[in-house]
Motif scaffolding. Structure first.
Motif, PDB file in Angstrom:
ATOM      1  N   ARG A 167       0.846  -1.184   0.000  1.00  0.00           N
ATOM      2  CA  ARG A 167       0.000   0.000   0.000  1.00  0.00           C
ATOM      3  C   ARG A 167       0.886   1.240   0.000  1.00  0.00           C
ATOM      4  O   ARG A 167       1.855   1.313   0.771  1.00  0.00           O
ATOM      5  CB  ARG A 167      -0.891  -0.013   1.248  1.00  0.00           C
ATOM      6  CG  ARG A 167      -2.229   0.657   1.015  1.00  0.00           C
ATOM      7  CD  ARG A 167      -3.108   0.611   2.240  1.00  0.00           C
ATOM      8  NE  ARG A 167      -3.669  -0.683   2.557  1.00  0.00           N
ATOM      9  CZ  ARG A 167      -4.681  -1.265   1.908  1.00  0.00           C
ATOM     10  NH1 ARG A 167      -5.228  -0.682   0.861  1.00  0.00           N
ATOM     11  NH2 ARG A 167      -5.140  -2.436   2.299  1.00  0.00           N
ATOM     12  N   ASP A 168       0.574   2.205  -0.875  1.00  0.00           N
ATOM     13  CA  ASP A 168       1.344   3.447  -0.915  1.00  0.00           C
ATOM     14  C   ASP A 168       1.099   4.234   0.373  1.00  0.00           C
ATOM     15  O   ASP A 168      -0.024   4.337   0.855  1.00  0.00           O
ATOM     16  CB  ASP A 168       0.939   4.289  -2.142  1.00  0.00           C
ATOM     17  CG  ASP A 168       1.976   5.357  -2.451  1.00  0.00           C
ATOM     18  OD1 ASP A 168       2.647   5.249  -3.491  1.00  0.00           O
ATOM     19  OD2 ASP A 168       2.135   6.305  -1.647  1.00  0.00           O
ATOM     20  N   ASN A 203       6.222   6.297 -13.379  1.00  0.00           N
ATOM     21  CA  ASN A 203       6.850   7.603 -13.559  1.00  0.00           C
ATOM     22  C   ASN A 203       8.325   7.393 -13.886  1.00  0.00           C
ATOM     23  O   ASN A 203       9.011   6.612 -13.220  1.00  0.00           O
ATOM     24  CB  ASN A 203       6.714   8.429 -12.272  1.00  0.00           C
ATOM     25  CG  ASN A 203       5.263   8.747 -11.943  1.00  0.00           C
ATOM     26  OD1 ASN A 203       4.466   9.009 -12.843  1.00  0.00           O
ATOM     27  ND2 ASN A 203       4.914   8.716 -10.672  1.00  0.00           N
ATOM     28  N   GLY A 216       7.573  12.929 -12.189  1.00  0.00           N
ATOM     29  CA  GLY A 216       7.138  12.661 -10.814  1.00  0.00           C
ATOM     30  C   GLY A 216       7.832  11.486 -10.149  1.00  0.00           C
ATOM     31  O   GLY A 216       7.428  11.066  -9.065  1.00  0.00           O
ATOM     32  N   THR A 243      10.177   9.694  -7.805  1.00  0.00           N
ATOM     33  CA  THR A 243      10.914  10.106  -6.598  1.00  0.00           C
ATOM     34  C   THR A 243      11.759   8.974  -6.015  1.00  0.00           C
ATOM     35  O   THR A 243      12.739   9.232  -5.328  1.00  0.00           O
ATOM     36  CB  THR A 243       9.945  10.612  -5.503  1.00  0.00           C
ATOM     37  OG1 THR A 243       8.991   9.583  -5.208  1.00  0.00           O
ATOM     38  CG2 THR A 243       9.217  11.874  -5.943  1.00  0.00           C
ATOM     39  N   VAL A 244      11.347   7.721  -6.241  1.00  0.00           N
ATOM     40  CA  VAL A 244      12.124   6.587  -5.719  1.00  0.00           C
ATOM     41  C   VAL A 244      12.751   5.859  -6.904  1.00  0.00           C
ATOM     42  O   VAL A 244      12.033   5.407  -7.806  1.00  0.00           O
ATOM     43  CB  VAL A 244      11.226   5.621  -4.900  1.00  0.00           C
ATOM     44  CG1 VAL A 244      12.057   4.446  -4.395  1.00  0.00           C
ATOM     45  CG2 VAL A 244      10.561   6.347  -3.735  1.00  0.00           C
ATOM     46  N   HIS A 279       8.875   0.776 -10.118  1.00  0.00           N
ATOM     47  CA  HIS A 279       7.617   0.376  -9.489  1.00  0.00           C
ATOM     48  C   HIS A 279       6.457   0.808 -10.370  1.00  0.00           C
ATOM     49  O   HIS A 279       6.520   1.827 -11.049  1.00  0.00           O
ATOM     50  CB  HIS A 279       7.465   0.974  -8.086  1.00  0.00           C
ATOM     51  CG  HIS A 279       7.702   2.459  -8.032  1.00  0.00           C
ATOM     52  ND1 HIS A 279       8.966   3.002  -8.064  1.00  0.00           N
ATOM     53  CD2 HIS A 279       6.841   3.501  -7.981  1.00  0.00           C
ATOM     54  CE1 HIS A 279       8.881   4.320  -8.019  1.00  0.00           C
ATOM     55  NE2 HIS A 279       7.592   4.655  -7.976  1.00  0.00           N
ATOM     56  N   HIS A 333       2.549   1.979 -10.152  1.00  0.00           N
ATOM     57  CA  HIS A 333       1.433   2.404  -9.298  1.00  0.00           C
ATOM     58  C   HIS A 333       0.158   1.760  -9.848  1.00  0.00           C
ATOM     59  O   HIS A 333      -0.091   1.830 -11.064  1.00  0.00           O
ATOM     60  CB  HIS A 333       1.224   3.922  -9.363  1.00  0.00           C
ATOM     61  CG  HIS A 333       2.370   4.736  -8.863  1.00  0.00           C
ATOM     62  ND1 HIS A 333       2.358   5.348  -7.626  1.00  0.00           N
ATOM     63  CD2 HIS A 333       3.552   5.079  -9.440  1.00  0.00           C
ATOM     64  CE1 HIS A 333       3.486   6.029  -7.465  1.00  0.00           C
ATOM     65  NE2 HIS A 333       4.230   5.885  -8.549  1.00  0.00           N
TER      66      HIS A 333
END
Ligand code: 5GP
Length: 114
Positions: A31-32, A87, A93, A95-96, A100, A102
């Protein structure tokens, strides 16, 4: 020099807690922490690939498994309508820096995405 682990590697190695909803040999679904929709999970390969733009032909199986994990998660949880997002790059967008997908669902989605 050993590179610092990303937050996702720390979660995969169980060094940082997370709500892991599904796990396969190759990937986890969690879960985000900052959900952008009523359902917002991340599908993450256990083997680190930095960005979708870093994949090469040797990663084809990992990439295919990642999509299969996302669609299997949706099916198992009765989620029929959803958006998958990757992303790539800070302007998009990202960031990590650990690949991954979403999976977002549970509300109407606008198009084009902002
Ligand atoms: P990106 O912006 O790279 O496409 O997505 C990174 C996602 O990871 C963001 O949606 C962010 O909320 C999520 N995230 C960052 N740190 C953590 C964390 O420690 N735990 C969880 N569960 N999600 C995180």
């Amino acid at each position: 020099m050993v590179k610092d682990k990303t937050i996702f590697e720390k979660i995969i190695d169980r060094e940082v807690p997370a709500e892991i909803l599904m796990e396969t040999d190759d990937a986890i679904v969690l879960r985000d922490i900052n959900p952008q929709a009523p359902i917002h999970v991340l599908v993450i390969p256990k083997r680190k690939i930095e960005h979708i733009s870093s994949i090469n032909s040797g990663d084809a199986k990992v990439a295919a498994n990642l999509l299969l994990t996302a669609t299997t998660f949706a099916k198992k949880n009765g989620i029929a309508s959803y958006r998958l997002v990757i992303n790539n790059g800070s302007l998009a967008g990202e960031t990590v820096h650990h690949l991954h997908i979403h999976l977002l669902s549970g509300r109407e989605m606008g198009w084009p995405p902002g």
